[in-house]
Design a protein around this motif. Sequence first.
Motif, PDB file in Angstrom:
ATOM      1  N   GLU A  79       0.814  -1.208   0.000  1.00 15.85           N
ATOM      2  CA  GLU A  79       0.000   0.000   0.000  1.00 15.85           C
ATOM      3  C   GLU A  79       0.852   1.265   0.000  1.00 15.85           C
ATOM      4  OE1 GLU A  79      -2.734  -0.120   3.227  1.00 15.85           O
ATOM      5  OE2 GLU A  79      -3.854  -1.839   2.431  1.00 15.85           O
ATOM      6  N   ARG A  80       2.144   1.105   0.098  1.00 15.02           N
ATOM      7  CA  ARG A  80       3.050   2.233   0.157  1.00 15.02           C
ATOM      8  C   ARG A  80       3.451   2.639  -1.264  1.00 15.02           C
ATOM      9  NH1 ARG A  80       6.570   4.825   3.523  1.00 15.02           N
ATOM     10  NH2 ARG A  80       8.705   5.184   2.816  1.00 15.02           N
ATOM     11  N   GLY A  81       3.429   3.919  -1.538  1.00 18.56           N
ATOM     12  CA  GLY A  81       3.773   4.376  -2.881  1.00 18.56           C
ATOM     13  C   GLY A  81       4.683   5.584  -2.837  1.00 18.56           C
ATOM     14  N   GLY A  82       4.832   6.230  -4.010  1.00 19.05           N
ATOM     15  CA  GLY A  82       5.718   7.373  -4.120  1.00 19.05           C
ATOM     16  C   GLY A  82       5.360   8.506  -3.187  1.00 19.05           C
ATOM     17  N   GLY A  83       4.066   8.730  -2.969  1.00 22.09           N
ATOM     18  CA  GLY A  83       3.652   9.800  -2.065  1.00 22.09           C
ATOM     19  C   GLY A  83       4.175   9.609  -0.658  1.00 22.09           C
ATOM     20  N   SER A  84       4.164   8.365  -0.185  1.00 17.54           N
ATOM     21  CA  SER A  84       4.665   8.078   1.164  1.00 17.54           C
ATOM     22  C   SER A  84       6.171   8.286   1.251  1.00 17.54           C
ATOM     23  CB  SER A  84       4.303   6.639   1.558  1.00 17.54           C
ATOM     24  OG  SER A  84       2.906   6.485   1.663  1.00 17.54           O
ATOM     25  N   VAL A  85       6.904   7.900   0.193  1.00 13.92           N
ATOM     26  CA  VAL A  85       8.354   8.090   0.189  1.00 13.92           C
ATOM     27  C   VAL A  85       8.692   9.579   0.180  1.00 13.92           C
ATOM     28  CG1 VAL A  85      10.494   7.634  -1.059  1.00 13.92           C
ATOM     29  CG2 VAL A  85       8.730   5.867  -0.942  1.00 13.92           C
ATOM     30  N   ILE A  86       7.994  10.359  -0.650  1.00 11.10           N
ATOM     31  CA  ILE A  86       8.213  11.807  -0.688  1.00 11.10           C
ATOM     32  C   ILE A  86       7.948  12.418   0.684  1.00 11.10           C
ATOM     33  CG2 ILE A  86       7.296  13.977  -1.615  1.00 11.10           C
ATOM     34  CD1 ILE A  86       6.778  12.396  -4.253  1.00 11.10           C
ATOM     35  N   ALA A  87       6.848  12.005   1.325  1.00 12.04           N
ATOM     36  CA  ALA A  87       6.514  12.540   2.649  1.00 12.04           C
ATOM     37  C   ALA A  87       7.575  12.168   3.676  1.00 12.04           C
ATOM     38  CB  ALA A  87       5.144  12.036   3.084  1.00 12.04           C
ATOM     39  N   ASP A  88       8.102  10.941   3.597  1.00 12.53           N
ATOM     40  CA  ASP A  88       9.150  10.522   4.546  1.00 12.53           C
ATOM     41  C   ASP A  88      10.423  11.342   4.360  1.00 12.53           C
ATOM     42  OD1 ASP A  88       7.547   8.667   5.716  1.00 12.53           O
ATOM     43  OD2 ASP A  88       8.489   6.910   4.810  1.00 12.53           O
ATOM     44  N   LEU A  89      10.807  11.593   3.113  1.00 12.58           N
ATOM     45  CA  LEU A  89      12.000  12.409   2.869  1.00 12.58           C
ATOM     46  C   LEU A  89      11.809  13.826   3.404  1.00 12.58           C
ATOM     47  CD1 LEU A  89      12.999  11.243  -0.726  1.00 12.58           C
ATOM     48  CD2 LEU A  89      14.394  11.010   1.341  1.00 12.58           C
ATOM     49  N   ILE A  90      10.638  14.404   3.189  1.00 20.16           N
ATOM     50  CA  ILE A  90      10.363  15.748   3.699  1.00 20.16           C
ATOM     51  C   ILE A  90      10.410  15.764   5.223  1.00 20.16           C
ATOM     52  CG2 ILE A  90       8.498  17.458   3.948  1.00 20.16           C
ATOM     53  CD1 ILE A  90       7.852  16.923   0.979  1.00 20.16           C
ATOM     54  N   ALA A  91       9.999  14.659   5.843  1.00 22.54           N
ATOM     55  CA  ALA A  91      10.014  14.559   7.309  1.00 22.54           C
ATOM     56  C   ALA A  91      11.406  14.276   7.864  1.00 22.54           C
ATOM     57  CB  ALA A  91       9.038  13.473   7.751  1.00 22.54           C
TER      58      ALA A  91
END
Length: 394
Positions: A106-118
Amino acid sequence: MRTIAEINDKINRKSVVVWTAEELKARVAEVGVTQTAKEVDVVTTGTFEPMESSGAIINLGHTDPPIKIRQCWIDGVPAYSGFGAVDLYLGATQVSESVDGEEMRERGGGSVIADLIAGKRVSLRAIGQVTDCYPRASFETTITRDTINQFYLFNPRNLYQNFIVGVNGGDRPLFTYLGPLQPRLGNAVYSSPGAISPLLNDPDLQVVGIGSRIFLGGGIGYVAWEGTQHFPLQKRLPNRTPIGPAATLALIGDAKQMNPRWVRGCYFKSYGPSLMLGVGIALPMLNETVVAHCAVQDRELVAPIVDFSIPRRVRPTFGLVSYAQLKSGRITIEGKPVRVAPLASVYLSRQVALELKQWIESGDFQLTEPVAPLPSDRTLLPQDVWGGSQLAID
């Protein structure tokens, strides 16, 4: 009445008058457009909603020996690598290829982008094309926003100027980009936050243009171009607001400056991943016409009710409904009461507008003159699939 240069001077002197869109609408209802136009300099708008046509440009920096990346996975999510040697584009809706449990699927590019921003650390695996100047064949590492060079969002289509209401007139549940739609008109979902949404307050794009500075994900961004599927020729009400999806914007901004509160990965059951994004636009109140457009209320805005049970590009509708009716939590379709809920967070949309207001009042955000207007004549071209070969005409 006033210019952007004059407004910026007032921002510098901390004498600017800034209201949120809701404050402007309330003031117009009290004293009218003419008096309100004399009082206010800037109006802030905002939305916090899924924006799946989003993604991040990432430059990793060169390895030693160098690599020309042709395939890459960031936390199991494929990133596009078909340009510079270590330049990548990570799409918000790209699906993880990991099979290590349901959570990863269920994890996608949006989650990775959000993790990097965090500020989180994420894994990276790359395969290279071996050449004389790029002899390395592969490498694995972990990255954070502080260990890479450029990391910025470049979103081809954000901030729809109005959208649709989704329903399901069929006999089985449907899983859509609006979320689950229950059969036999069991529920309805709408996307836009309505009268506080940025482009509904500038229906003819009089003050928003290419180069406009905006609030993007808790940092400063810009309008880079018209968005994909930009359709300003959508039918409109007498107040100039469109009756369905119309203008869109392509946005850009430095992700290293963004706040994880306003950039969040999300997942739609049986549809796929996406990105929840906070976007706000400050509208300069240059004249009474701009103020009058900002005064529009939810009862004066409409959206089409679209039946997703018909699997066609053009689906039947059940007519138009006002945002005031949508926000009441229940609408009526063919005599039947239907529960309705927003996909956007109306509360967080208000918070975006409020935070942008605070930035301006504190002198941390100035307005920009657009370098070019957004086009007003774009049409939507469908893509039809033809069987057999096609005749090429020179």
